[in-house]
Write a protein that holds these residues in place. Structure first.
Motif, PDB file in Angstrom:
ATOM      1  N   HIS A 144     -21.194  -5.053  21.234  1.00 27.78           N
ATOM      2  CA  HIS A 144     -22.559  -5.430  21.580  1.00 27.78           C
ATOM      3  C   HIS A 144     -22.750  -6.949  21.487  1.00 27.78           C
ATOM      4  CE1 HIS A 144     -24.541  -1.603  22.235  1.00 27.78           C
ATOM      5  NE2 HIS A 144     -23.955  -1.107  21.167  1.00 27.78           N
ATOM      6  N   LEU A 145     -22.044  -7.576  20.563  1.00 23.71           N
ATOM      7  CA  LEU A 145     -22.128  -9.019  20.428  1.00 23.71           C
ATOM      8  C   LEU A 145     -21.282  -9.746  21.465  1.00 23.71           C
ATOM      9  CD1 LEU A 145     -21.909  -9.276  16.524  1.00 23.71           C
ATOM     10  CD2 LEU A 145     -23.916  -9.806  17.918  1.00 23.71           C
ATOM     11  N   GLY A 146     -20.446  -9.002  22.178  1.00 26.01           N
ATOM     12  CA  GLY A 146     -19.597  -9.612  23.188  1.00 26.01           C
ATOM     13  C   GLY A 146     -18.430 -10.374  22.600  1.00 26.01           C
ATOM     14  N   GLY A 151     -13.333 -13.482  14.172  1.00 24.81           N
ATOM     15  CA  GLY A 151     -12.617 -14.156  13.105  1.00 24.81           C
ATOM     16  C   GLY A 151     -12.914 -13.524  11.761  1.00 24.81           C
ATOM     17  N   PRO A 152     -12.242 -13.987  10.707  1.00 25.05           N
ATOM     18  CA  PRO A 152     -12.392 -13.347   9.394  1.00 25.05           C
ATOM     19  C   PRO A 152     -13.813 -13.398   8.852  1.00 25.05           C
ATOM     20  CG  PRO A 152     -11.130 -15.399   9.233  1.00 25.05           C
ATOM     21  CD  PRO A 152     -11.247 -15.077  10.679  1.00 25.05           C
ATOM     22  N   ARG A 153     -14.527 -14.527   9.060  1.00 27.99           N
ATOM     23  CA  ARG A 153     -15.879 -14.613   8.518  1.00 27.99           C
ATOM     24  C   ARG A 153     -16.844 -13.677   9.240  1.00 27.99           C
ATOM     25  NH1 ARG A 153     -14.009 -19.898   7.874  1.00 27.99           N
ATOM     26  NH2 ARG A 153     -14.241 -20.732   5.757  1.00 27.99           N
ATOM     27  N   LEU A 154     -16.709 -13.590  10.544  1.00 28.01           N
ATOM     28  CA  LEU A 154     -17.575 -12.688  11.298  1.00 28.01           C
ATOM     29  C   LEU A 154     -17.250 -11.239  10.976  1.00 28.01           C
ATOM     30  CD1 LEU A 154     -19.800 -12.251  13.344  1.00 28.01           C
ATOM     31  CD2 LEU A 154     -18.096 -12.465  15.182  1.00 28.01           C
ATOM     32  N   ARG A 155     -15.951 -10.916  10.867  1.00 22.32           N
ATOM     33  CA  ARG A 155     -15.569  -9.550  10.494  1.00 22.32           C
ATOM     34  C   ARG A 155     -16.143  -9.190   9.136  1.00 22.32           C
ATOM     35  NH1 ARG A 155     -10.348 -10.939  12.045  1.00 22.32           N
ATOM     36  NH2 ARG A 155      -9.666 -10.824   9.879  1.00 22.32           N
ATOM     37  N   MET A 156     -16.025 -10.116   8.192  1.00 18.37           N
ATOM     38  CA  MET A 156     -16.534  -9.854   6.852  1.00 18.37           C
ATOM     39  C   MET A 156     -18.050  -9.666   6.862  1.00 18.37           C
ATOM     40  SD  MET A 156     -16.006 -12.117   3.377  1.00 18.37           S
ATOM     41  CE  MET A 156     -14.223 -12.111   3.619  1.00 18.37           C
ATOM     42  N   THR A 157     -18.731 -10.485   7.649  1.00 17.52           N
ATOM     43  CA  THR A 157     -20.190 -10.396   7.721  1.00 17.52           C
ATOM     44  C   THR A 157     -20.632  -9.036   8.250  1.00 17.52           C
ATOM     45  OG1 THR A 157     -20.415 -12.777   8.069  1.00 17.52           O
ATOM     46  CG2 THR A 157     -22.257 -11.402   8.775  1.00 17.52           C
ATOM     47  N   GLN A 191     -32.128  -7.953   8.426  1.00 19.82           N
ATOM     48  CA  GLN A 191     -31.027  -8.360   7.551  1.00 19.82           C
ATOM     49  C   GLN A 191     -29.801  -8.751   8.373  1.00 19.82           C
ATOM     50  OE1 GLN A 191     -29.953  -6.863   3.953  1.00 19.82           O
ATOM     51  NE2 GLN A 191     -32.019  -7.136   3.159  1.00 19.82           N
ATOM     52  N   PHE A 192     -29.534  -8.009   9.429  1.00 21.33           N
ATOM     53  CA  PHE A 192     -28.371  -8.307  10.257  1.00 21.33           C
ATOM     54  C   PHE A 192     -28.497  -9.696  10.878  1.00 21.33           C
ATOM     55  CE2 PHE A 192     -26.031  -7.900  14.369  1.00 21.33           C
ATOM     56  CZ  PHE A 192     -24.756  -7.804  13.828  1.00 21.33           C
ATOM     57  N   THR A 193     -29.641  -9.986  11.451  1.00 15.95           N
ATOM     58  CA  THR A 193     -29.826 -11.294  12.058  1.00 15.95           C
ATOM     59  C   THR A 193     -29.781 -12.394  11.006  1.00 15.95           C
ATOM     60  OG1 THR A 193     -32.243 -11.127  11.927  1.00 15.95           O
ATOM     61  CG2 THR A 193     -31.189 -10.283  13.920  1.00 15.95           C
ATOM     62  N   ALA A 194     -30.274 -12.094   9.793  1.00 18.50           N
ATOM     63  CA  ALA A 194     -30.278 -13.104   8.727  1.00 18.50           C
ATOM     64  C   ALA A 194     -28.863 -13.425   8.262  1.00 18.50           C
ATOM     65  CB  ALA A 194     -31.132 -12.629   7.557  1.00 18.50           C
ATOM     66  N   VAL A 195     -28.021 -12.395   8.058  1.00 13.23           N
ATOM     67  CA  VAL A 195     -26.667 -12.662   7.576  1.00 13.23           C
ATOM     68  C   VAL A 195     -25.833 -13.360   8.648  1.00 13.23           C
ATOM     69  CG1 VAL A 195     -26.681 -10.802   5.867  1.00 13.23           C
ATOM     70  CG2 VAL A 195     -25.852 -10.331   8.175  1.00 13.23           C
ATOM     71  N   LEU A 196     -26.102 -13.061   9.911  1.00 14.73           N
ATOM     72  CA  LEU A 196     -25.413 -13.790  10.973  1.00 14.73           C
ATOM     73  C   LEU A 196     -25.782 -15.272  10.931  1.00 14.73           C
ATOM     74  CD1 LEU A 196     -25.507 -11.542  14.174  1.00 14.73           C
ATOM     75  CD2 LEU A 196     -23.529 -12.084  12.749  1.00 14.73           C
ATOM     76  N   ALA A 197     -27.059 -15.558  10.681  1.00 13.76           N
ATOM     77  CA  ALA A 197     -27.499 -16.952  10.622  1.00 13.76           C
ATOM     78  C   ALA A 197     -26.852 -17.673   9.442  1.00 13.76           C
ATOM     79  CB  ALA A 197     -29.022 -17.013  10.512  1.00 13.76           C
ATOM     80  N   THR A 206     -19.356 -17.816  14.798  1.00 13.66           N
ATOM     81  CA  THR A 206     -20.668 -17.184  14.677  1.00 13.66           C
ATOM     82  C   THR A 206     -21.767 -18.110  15.163  1.00 13.66           C
ATOM     83  OG1 THR A 206     -19.839 -15.968  12.745  1.00 13.66           O
ATOM     84  CG2 THR A 206     -22.206 -15.950  13.102  1.00 13.66           C
ATOM     85  N   ALA A 207     -21.619 -19.422  14.892  1.00 15.50           N
ATOM     86  CA  ALA A 207     -22.612 -20.384  15.367  1.00 15.50           C
ATOM     87  C   ALA A 207     -22.675 -20.387  16.891  1.00 15.50           C
ATOM     88  CB  ALA A 207     -22.285 -21.777  14.834  1.00 15.50           C
ATOM     89  N   ALA A 208     -21.493 -20.376  17.542  1.00 17.53           N
ATOM     90  CA  ALA A 208     -21.460 -20.344  18.999  1.00 17.53           C
ATOM     91  C   ALA A 208     -22.044 -19.040  19.529  1.00 17.53           C
ATOM     92  CB  ALA A 208     -20.023 -20.515  19.483  1.00 17.53           C
ATOM     93  N   LEU A 209     -21.771 -17.954  18.817  1.00 14.98           N
ATOM     94  CA  LEU A 209     -22.298 -16.652  19.202  1.00 14.98           C
ATOM     95  C   LEU A 209     -23.822 -16.665  19.185  1.00 14.98           C
ATOM     96  CD1 LEU A 209     -21.979 -13.584  19.725  1.00 14.98           C
ATOM     97  CD2 LEU A 209     -21.856 -13.296  17.240  1.00 14.98           C
TER      98      LEU A 209
END
Length: 222
Positions: A144-146, A151-157, A191-197, A206-209
């Motif tokens: 869904h995020l495309g 990467g490891p940080r996004l996977r962990m998030t 919460q999902f949008t907050a942790v992504l930020a 994640t910033a580019a996403l």
């Protein structure tokens, strides 16, 4: 002589229909009682069949039946996240959470026993089945995020958020299903949008996403 209680009516079903009948009966019982509190006799009675017939389809006994029922429930949970990748992202996530919370609501006691562990029938196989649902949920989110290669940080998030959804669901059941499901859904989306930020401040991917998503018609504050 005292008349005996009539035996359950036996219906001739195909192998697949009979197996489905037994799994449905088992899932109904596991949904409202801890697995260790459900016997094969209980499943046979709920399905209106004899205990030997249950063994015929599940010769491994209760363990095999539980794992089969768990696999069936896991398939249903995976389908909760199978949302068409069309339209704004936040409403998509909200609809997936609506289905997930409806499943939790319907299978409350069994869901708690499943995620909290400690059951006498818990094995490495049942643990793998449950973790497979978590991986499937993460894969759906990445699609869904495309993101093809997170990467490891996004996977962990994403995995941390899925764990938070599970924990919140268990607490929701313990607290009498309060707040209402729609409020819990909205809070989990926020919460999902907050942790992504938060991750975006440390992770260029994640910033580019978030930058890409901010440029389309998805409303992250919805």
């Amino acid at each position: 002589m005292t008349p005996q209680a009539p035996s359950p009516a036996y219906r001739r079903l195909s192998v697949e229909q009979r197996r489905r009948q037994l799994l449905d009966a088992a899932l109904s019982l596991f949904a409202h009682r801890a697995p260790e509190d459900v016997s094969l006799d209980d499943v046979a009675e709920a399905a209106g069949v004899s205990r030997p017939l249950v063994y015929r389809y599940f010769p491994g006994g209760k363990q095999q039946l539980y794992e089969a029922a768990l696999t069936s429930a896991a398939d249903a949970l995976r389908q909760c996240f199978d949302e068409p990748r069309e339209g704004p992202l936040v409403p998509r996530l909200g609809r997936a959470l609506d289905r997930y919370l409806a499943f939790v609501d319907q299978h409350d006691t069994g869901f708690s026993a499943l995620l909290q562990g400690g059951s006498v029938v818990e094995t490495s196989r049942t643990t793998a089945i449950v973790d497979g649902v978590r991986r499937a949920a993460a894969d759906h989110l990445f699609r869904h995020l495309g993101v093809a290669e997170p990467g490891p940080r996004l996977r962990m998030t994403v995995r941390m958020w899925i764990a938070a959804v599970e924990a919140s669901s268990l607490m929701w059941l313990d607290d009498g299903k309060l707040p209402p499901a729609d409020e819990l859904r909205d809070w989990l989306v926020e919460q999902f949008t907050a942790v992504l930020a938060v991750t975006a401040a440390r992770d260029p991917q994640t910033a580019a996403l978030l930058g890409d998503l901010g440029g389309d018609d998805r409303d992250w504050g919805a």
